[in-house]
Scaffold this motif. Structure first.
Motif, PDB file in Angstrom:
ATOM      1  N   ILE A  12      16.003  57.844 -37.012  1.00 22.82           N
ATOM      2  CA  ILE A  12      15.644  57.072 -35.842  1.00 22.82           C
ATOM      3  C   ILE A  12      14.244  56.670 -35.991  1.00 22.82           C
ATOM      4  N   SER A  13      14.003  55.658 -35.605  1.00 22.96           N
ATOM      5  CA  SER A  13      12.264  55.128 -35.335  1.00 22.96           C
ATOM      6  C   SER A  13      12.203  54.799 -33.954  1.00 22.96           C
ATOM      7  N   ASN A  14      11.062  55.111 -33.534  1.00 19.80           N
ATOM      8  CA  ASN A  14      10.723  55.142 -31.952  1.00 19.80           C
ATOM      9  C   ASN A  14       9.554  54.264 -31.827  1.00 19.80           C
ATOM     10  N   ARG A  15       9.710  52.924 -31.452  1.00 21.12           N
ATOM     11  CA  ARG A  15       8.363  52.195 -31.598  1.00 21.12           C
ATOM     12  C   ARG A  15       8.080  51.573 -29.989  1.00 21.12           C
ATOM     13  N   LEU A  16       6.814  51.555 -29.780  1.00 19.31           N
ATOM     14  CA  LEU A  16       6.345  50.622 -28.472  1.00 19.31           C
ATOM     15  C   LEU A  16       5.785  49.536 -29.040  1.00 19.31           C
ATOM     16  N   ALA A  17       5.956  48.202 -28.380  1.00 22.24           N
ATOM     17  CA  ALA A  17       5.285  47.136 -28.496  1.00 22.24           C
ATOM     18  C   ALA A  17       4.694  46.725 -27.255  1.00 22.24           C
ATOM     19  N   ILE A  18       3.288  46.851 -27.597  1.00 19.84           N
ATOM     20  CA  ILE A  18       2.007  46.744 -26.646  1.00 19.84           C
ATOM     21  C   ILE A  18       1.522  45.091 -26.882  1.00 19.84           C
ATOM     22  N   ASN A  19       1.776  44.200 -26.016  1.00 22.70           N
ATOM     23  CA  ASN A  19       1.656  42.993 -26.235  1.00 22.70           C
ATOM     24  C   ASN A  19       0.352  42.740 -25.466  1.00 22.70           C
ATOM     25  N   GLY A  20      -0.397  41.655 -26.216  1.00 24.94           N
ATOM     26  CA  GLY A  20      -1.806  40.851 -25.726  1.00 24.94           C
ATOM     27  C   GLY A  20      -1.410  39.825 -24.819  1.00 24.94           C
ATOM     28  N   ARG A  21      -2.377  39.107 -24.438  1.00 20.20           N
ATOM     29  CA  ARG A  21      -2.363  37.999 -23.587  1.00 20.20           C
ATOM     30  C   ARG A  21      -2.406  36.739 -24.494  1.00 20.20           C
ATOM     31  N   ASN A  22      -1.454  35.729 -24.051  1.00 19.80           N
ATOM     32  CA  ASN A  22      -1.594  34.559 -24.700  1.00 19.80           C
ATOM     33  C   ASN A  22      -2.606  33.550 -23.996  1.00 19.80           C
ATOM     34  N   GLY A  23      -3.660  33.370 -24.800  1.00 21.90           N
ATOM     35  CA  GLY A  23      -4.766  32.640 -24.107  1.00 21.90           C
ATOM     36  C   GLY A  23      -4.693  31.089 -23.756  1.00 21.90           C
ATOM     37  N   ASP A  24      -3.477  30.630 -24.484  1.00 24.02           N
ATOM     38  CA  ASP A  24      -3.124  28.960 -24.189  1.00 24.02           C
ATOM     39  C   ASP A  24      -2.435  29.010 -23.050  1.00 24.02           C
ATOM     40  N   ASP A  58      -1.999  31.690 -20.705  1.00 20.03           N
ATOM     41  CA  ASP A  58      -2.269  32.884 -19.568  1.00 20.03           C
ATOM     42  C   ASP A  58      -0.889  33.568 -19.265  1.00 20.03           C
ATOM     43  N   TYR A  59      -0.290  34.053 -20.358  1.00 20.35           N
ATOM     44  CA  TYR A  59       0.966  34.679 -20.009  1.00 20.35           C
ATOM     45  C   TYR A  59       0.891  35.941 -20.867  1.00 20.35           C
ATOM     46  N   ARG A  60       1.244  37.124 -20.332  1.00 20.92           N
ATOM     47  CA  ARG A  60       1.463  38.287 -21.037  1.00 20.92           C
ATOM     48  C   ARG A  60       3.042  38.850 -20.984  1.00 20.92           C
ATOM     49  N   SER A  61       3.483  38.975 -22.207  1.00 18.37           N
ATOM     50  CA  SER A  61       4.844  39.618 -22.092  1.00 18.37           C
ATOM     51  C   SER A  61       4.678  41.169 -22.110  1.00 18.37           C
ATOM     52  N   GLY A  62       5.762  41.444 -21.397  1.00 17.72           N
ATOM     53  CA  GLY A  62       5.960  43.222 -21.124  1.00 17.72           C
ATOM     54  C   GLY A  62       5.827  43.830 -22.129  1.00 17.72           C
ATOM     55  N   SER A  63       5.357  45.138 -22.225  1.00 19.32           N
ATOM     56  CA  SER A  63       5.565  46.034 -23.000  1.00 19.32           C
ATOM     57  C   SER A  63       7.201  46.550 -23.422  1.00 19.32           C
ATOM     58  N   ALA A  64       7.572  47.148 -24.409  1.00 19.84           N
ATOM     59  CA  ALA A  64       8.708  47.388 -24.537  1.00 19.84           C
ATOM     60  C   ALA A  64       8.762  48.681 -25.601  1.00 19.84           C
ATOM     61  N   TYR A  65       9.905  49.218 -25.467  1.00 21.60           N
ATOM     62  CA  TYR A  65      10.433  50.432 -26.199  1.00 21.60           C
ATOM     63  C   TYR A  65      11.447  49.925 -27.357  1.00 21.60           C
ATOM     64  N   ILE A  66      11.243  49.849 -28.518  1.00 15.99           N
ATOM     65  CA  ILE A  66      12.300  49.623 -29.432  1.00 15.99           C
ATOM     66  C   ILE A  66      12.791  50.695 -30.527  1.00 15.99           C
TER      67      ILE A  66
END
Length: 328
Positions: free
Chosen positions: A219-231, A233-241
């Motif tokens: 099993i692999s436990n990953r967090l995706a912590i996403n930055g902001r798109n400067g073009d 001004d949208y920030r995708s939510g963080s996710a567990y994968i």
């Protein structure tokens, strides 16, 4: 790790052949955004009717890519390759309630990903040390409500500066790593783009229990912590994968199942506010059969991961062919 924990492991200039001559600029941009969302759905999660999980539906890690390579790393120093080929198809969209939406939609994606893994002759903190570079190239075709788009391009590159593997026993392995998915690739806006215009930091911890002639669980436990798109001004939510594999080793063969679960646990945000209508949190699950054959110098894995559950995304059916071998 390549996104995940193994040899990884472990996501554009485009033409848009639409009836552009008859579209006004605002309508044309809306068409591009719709087609871009469809392409994103094929890459990872997907979109919903009027709202989609993550910007353009693209998750910065292709859930399920690890396959049978979770926490599977070579025990000796050298340079190794995991070459991955995948084909995916998505043709249904699901809303916030998990029900199918009446949106005409069909997307296929073919991808070739080269994962270069370096294994070093040092042991910091008692762990074997590795680093990794992931180079994905993707070709997509989509049709959303009659609007078609095709793209072939390099998507975002991932660098893993350090992967640490501890061998707890002769059958139990623990791996920790930090994947850095870079703001790179052939990103463009507002036209469809297989890449995304922001960086993503992805810490992970993986475990594997493997009996060479018996049970194999990982099993692999990953967090995706996403930055902001400067073009945008949208920030995708963080996710567990979460990626998982279960099988049985017998000689050079291993038969079993593999899959992945994605749960976006924070809202998307646009211009600092929660993205309408409700933050667009996505969830998905894919699981299917897997077969491995070890030729000695080359390890071959073929697996099929059909989508079985989706919220604010599409169900994606994907076939993976993975070849792992040593360069030197």
């Amino acid at each position: 790790m390549t996104r995940a924990t193994t040899f990884r492991p472990t996501s554009c200039a485009t033409s848009l052949p639409t009836r552009r001559s008859s579209l006004r600029p605002k309508r044309r941009a809306a068409v591009w955004r719709a087609a871009g969302a469809a392409l994103g759905a094929a890459l990872s999660l997907g979109l919903t009717g009027g709202a989609m999980a993550f910007e353009r539906g693209i998750v910065p890690f292709p859930a399920g890519a690890a396959g049978t390579n979770i926490a599977r790393l070579p025990p000796v120093p050298g340079l190794f390759v995991l070459q991955q080929f995948s084909y995916a198809e998505a043709q249904d969209l699901y809303g916030d309630d998990g029900k199918k939406l009446p949106v005409p939609f069909h997307t296929t994606v073919t991808a070739a990903t080269t994962r270069l893994l370096a294994s070093y002759p040092v042991k910091p903190f008692g762990a074997q040390l590795y680093s990794q570079l992931v180079l994905p190239v993707t070709s997509l075709k989509s049709n959303v409500a009659g609007v078609t788009a095709t793209q072939t391009a390099l998507t975002n590159v991932t660098l893993t500066p350090a992967i640490l593997k501890w061998t707890a026993t002769d059958r139990l392995t623990v791996v920790a790593a930090l994947d850095l998915t870079l703001e790179s690739g052939a990103y463009r806006t507002p036209r469809p783009s297989v890449a995304f215009g922001y960086a993503s930091a992805q810490p992970l911890v993986a475990l594997r229990y493997s009996d060479p002639q018996g049970l194999d669980l990982a099993i692999s436990n990953r967090l995706a912590i996403n930055g902001r798109n400067g073009d945008t001004d949208y920030r995708s939510g963080s996710a567990y994968i979460g990626e998982f594999a279960a099988g049985w080793n017998t000689g050079p063969w291993k038969l079993g199942v593999v899959g992945a679960y994605v749960n976006q646990y924070t809202d998307d945000k646009s211009h600092g506010a929660v993205a309408p209508p409700n933050g667009n949190r996505g969830r998905s699950l894919a699981v299917g059969p897997s077969v491995v054959y070890d030729f000695g110098k080359v390890n071959l894995n073929v697996n099929y991961q059909p989508g079985v559950y989706a919220v604010n995304t599409s169900k994606i059916d994907r076939v993976w062919v993975n070849l792992a071998f040593r360069l030197y």
